[in-house]
Write a protein that holds these residues in place. Structure first.
Motif, PDB file in Angstrom:
ATOM      1  N   UNK A 323       0.842  -1.198   0.000  1.00  0.00           N
ATOM      2  CA  UNK A 323       0.000   0.000   0.000  1.00  0.00           C
ATOM      3  C   UNK A 323       0.880   1.252   0.000  1.00  0.00           C
ATOM      4  N   UNK A 324       0.799   2.016  -1.083  1.00  0.00           N
ATOM      5  CA  UNK A 324       1.623   3.219  -1.219  1.00  0.00           C
ATOM      6  C   UNK A 324       0.952   4.458  -0.649  1.00  0.00           C
ATOM      7  N   UNK A 325      -0.372   4.548  -0.800  1.00  0.00           N
ATOM      8  CA  UNK A 325      -1.072   5.754  -0.340  1.00  0.00           C
ATOM      9  C   UNK A 325      -2.544   5.449  -0.179  1.00  0.00           C
ATOM     10  N   UNK A 334      -9.392   6.521  -2.458  1.00  0.00           N
ATOM     11  CA  UNK A 334      -8.530   5.726  -3.311  1.00  0.00           C
ATOM     12  C   UNK A 334      -7.410   5.085  -2.510  1.00  0.00           C
ATOM     13  N   UNK A 335      -7.125   3.829  -2.782  1.00  0.00           N
ATOM     14  CA  UNK A 335      -6.033   3.092  -2.147  1.00  0.00           C
ATOM     15  C   UNK A 335      -5.062   2.690  -3.250  1.00  0.00           C
ATOM     16  N   UNK A 336      -3.877   3.286  -3.247  1.00  0.00           N
ATOM     17  CA  UNK A 336      -2.905   3.016  -4.299  1.00  0.00           C
ATOM     18  C   UNK A 336      -1.979   1.880  -3.877  1.00  0.00           C
ATOM     19  N   UNK A 362      -4.192  -0.734 -10.347  1.00  0.00           N
ATOM     20  CA  UNK A 362      -3.630  -0.839  -9.006  1.00  0.00           C
ATOM     21  C   UNK A 362      -4.159   0.196  -8.019  1.00  0.00           C
ATOM     22  N   UNK A 363      -5.263   0.838  -8.337  1.00  0.00           N
ATOM     23  CA  UNK A 363      -5.857   1.798  -7.410  1.00  0.00           C
ATOM     24  C   UNK A 363      -7.284   1.368  -7.119  1.00  0.00           C
ATOM     25  N   UNK A 364      -7.528   1.000  -5.882  1.00  0.00           N
ATOM     26  CA  UNK A 364      -8.865   0.618  -5.440  1.00  0.00           C
ATOM     27  C   UNK A 364      -9.650   1.895  -5.173  1.00  0.00           C
ATOM     28  N   UNK A 365     -10.792   2.032  -5.844  1.00  0.00           N
ATOM     29  CA  UNK A 365     -11.669   3.179  -5.596  1.00  0.00           C
ATOM     30  C   UNK A 365     -12.880   2.733  -4.803  1.00  0.00           C
ATOM     31  N   UNK A 366     -13.147   3.443  -3.727  1.00  0.00           N
ATOM     32  CA  UNK A 366     -14.326   3.204  -2.899  1.00  0.00           C
ATOM     33  C   UNK A 366     -15.265   4.397  -3.054  1.00  0.00           C
ATOM     34  N   UNK A 382     -12.349  -4.613   6.846  1.00  0.00           N
ATOM     35  CA  UNK A 382     -11.931  -6.010   6.991  1.00  0.00           C
ATOM     36  C   UNK A 382     -11.693  -6.660   5.626  1.00  0.00           C
ATOM     37  N   UNK A 383     -12.593  -6.403   4.686  1.00  0.00           N
ATOM     38  CA  UNK A 383     -12.451  -7.021   3.367  1.00  0.00           C
ATOM     39  C   UNK A 383     -11.229  -6.499   2.625  1.00  0.00           C
ATOM     40  N   UNK A 384     -11.006  -5.195   2.657  1.00  0.00           N
ATOM     41  CA  UNK A 384      -9.856  -4.608   1.955  1.00  0.00           C
ATOM     42  C   UNK A 384      -8.560  -5.095   2.577  1.00  0.00           C
ATOM     43  N   UNK A 385      -8.518  -5.175   3.903  1.00  0.00           N
ATOM     44  CA  UNK A 385      -7.309  -5.642   4.589  1.00  0.00           C
ATOM     45  C   UNK A 385      -6.944  -7.060   4.159  1.00  0.00           C
ATOM     46  N   UNK A 386      -7.928  -7.928   4.073  1.00  0.00           N
ATOM     47  CA  UNK A 386      -7.678  -9.306   3.648  1.00  0.00           C
ATOM     48  C   UNK A 386      -7.339  -9.363   2.158  1.00  0.00           C
ATOM     49  N   UNK A 387      -7.956  -8.484   1.384  1.00  0.00           N
ATOM     50  CA  UNK A 387      -7.805  -8.528  -0.062  1.00  0.00           C
ATOM     51  C   UNK A 387      -6.380  -8.205  -0.487  1.00  0.00           C
ATOM     52  N   UNK A 388      -5.740  -7.245   0.155  1.00  0.00           N
ATOM     53  CA  UNK A 388      -4.402  -6.824  -0.280  1.00  0.00           C
ATOM     54  C   UNK A 388      -3.302  -7.669   0.346  1.00  0.00           C
TER      55      UNK A 388
END
Length: 389
Positions: A323-325, A334-336, A362-366, A382-388
């Protein structure tokens, strides 16, 4: 897979939904999903809101379309609401965000014409996205958007987003030919990139000083997405022109271009138009969306839950090597990631029942509905933490 009878302009996931309610969608097998995409920032008040169901049903039984040859009461009501909320003076309605941006670009051309600029230029931003028409593609950035579409309109100057020095440099070089600046307050398709603090205010002052129009594309950021009606309101400014779509209709197609009176009057009868734009159904839906957001306190909820979601993600992912940003405002986050993850959106759906958007690989948009609650925030974290992992 795309059906053989459809043009291959999309690569949809192998998911198809049969119904939705609030923040949830159900597929053809009856499986439930938490929708953190909201139709790409469209269903801001959630799926199948009962107020909208009633408004659409009633209006369909009364009047769908008359054309703009006649006065449309709901169109006038929606224009009045939007101008009161924004501080702008007049509205033009059409069917989409790209059309709203085309309207803004026509106003920029007319503004230049009024100033006797023979070949007016519009300043746009690197990494911007404004639509898929030839004009809005020319104002956008990125080779994938432009591939195969050479000889686009060439009256645009690109500068770095947030770079005031670059803005000053092109002012020195092209200033007399520049009519307007068009930008997104938060660049959505490029990965949720907010304008640096103070940039919009400095740009407002620059445009006023040089007689340029400041035009904001709020198609994704508008209608409560950032915790205010419009993202520019966080900076305490008012643009000369603003474009809207997406959340205004909650799934019913509608676009809008708002402008100050001195700019709007550049249009005269016959200089612009839209057959379906501002029809009774779309404008009644728009008015109902605004009612729901006000009555349910969804601006405050978007600000509160967005702040909570951003903070929780930063805590849980602060030491994650991939996770960069993590950035955003309100319920636009956004999760880069450090590298592209193939099929990340499909994995999120299949493994966690979570619908996300992944841009640039590579950028997850919520972009969940503004009705998101604290329990759902935790589900996403919880889902994002497990996903990455």
């Amino acid at each position: 897979m795309t059906a053989a009878c459809l043009m291959t302009t999309y690569q949809p996931l192998a998911l198809s939904f049969t119904r939705g309610l609030g923040t949830r969608l159900w597929d053809q097998q009856g499986r439930e999903y938490l929708d953190a995409v909201a139709g790409v920032a469209v269903t801001n008040v959630g799926h199948s809101h009962p107020r909208l169901v009633t408004a659409i049903s009633e209006q369909a039984g009364l009047l769908l379309h008359t054309s703009n040859l006649y006065s449309i009461d709901w169109q006038q009501r929606l224009a009045q609401r939007l101008t009161q909320l924004s501080g702008l003076d007049r509205a033009f309605f059409n069917n989409s965000g790209a059309e709203a941006n085309e309207t803004a670009l026509k106003l920029a051309r007319l503004h230049g014409w009024k100033k006797a600029i023979e070949e007016p230029l519009v300043v746009v931003m690197e990494n911007a996205f404004h639509g898929r028409t030839l004009g809005t593609m020319a104002a956008s950035d990125g080779p994938s958007v432009r591939l195969g579409f050479q000889r686009l309109p060439g009256d645009f100057l690109k500068v770095g987003f947030g770079d005031l020095a670059a803005l000053e440099a092109i002012t020195q070089q092209f200033g007399p030919r520049i009519a307007a600046v068009l930008l997104e307050p938060i660049q959505g398709e490029s990965g949720v990139l907010p304008a640096p603090p103070g940039y919009l205010k400095a740009l407002r002052e620059h445009c006023t000083r040089h007689g340029w129009l400041m035009m904001l594309d709020e198609i994704q950021t508008g209608i409560g997405r950032t915790g205010a009606w419009f993202a520019f309101q966080h900076e305490g400014i008012v643009p000369d022109v603003m474009t809207l779509a997406k959340g205004l209709g909650n799934g019913v197609p509608i676009g809008a271009c708002l402008a100050r009176a001195s700019v709007a009057q550049l249009f005269t009868p016959g200089s612009h138009g839209s057959t379906f734009g501002g029809n009774p159904l779309a404008c009644r839906v728009g008015c109902t969306v605004l009612d729901i957001i006000e009555e349910q306190g969804l601006l405050q909820n978007a600000a509160q839950q967005g702040t909570h979601l951003l903070a929780r993600l930063r805590v849980e992912l602060r030491e994650h090597p991939q996770v960069l940003a993590i950035r955003g405002q309100g319920l636009m986050i956004g999760i880069e990631l450090a590298r592209p993850y193939r099929d990340l959106a499909l994995r999120a759906a299949h493994e966690h029942g979570l619908l996300i958007n992944v841009t640039r690989g590579k950028i997850i948009r919520l972009l969940p509905p503004l009705t998101l609650d604290a329990k759902e925030v935790e589900m996403i974290v919880r889902a994002i933490t497990r996903l990455v992992d």
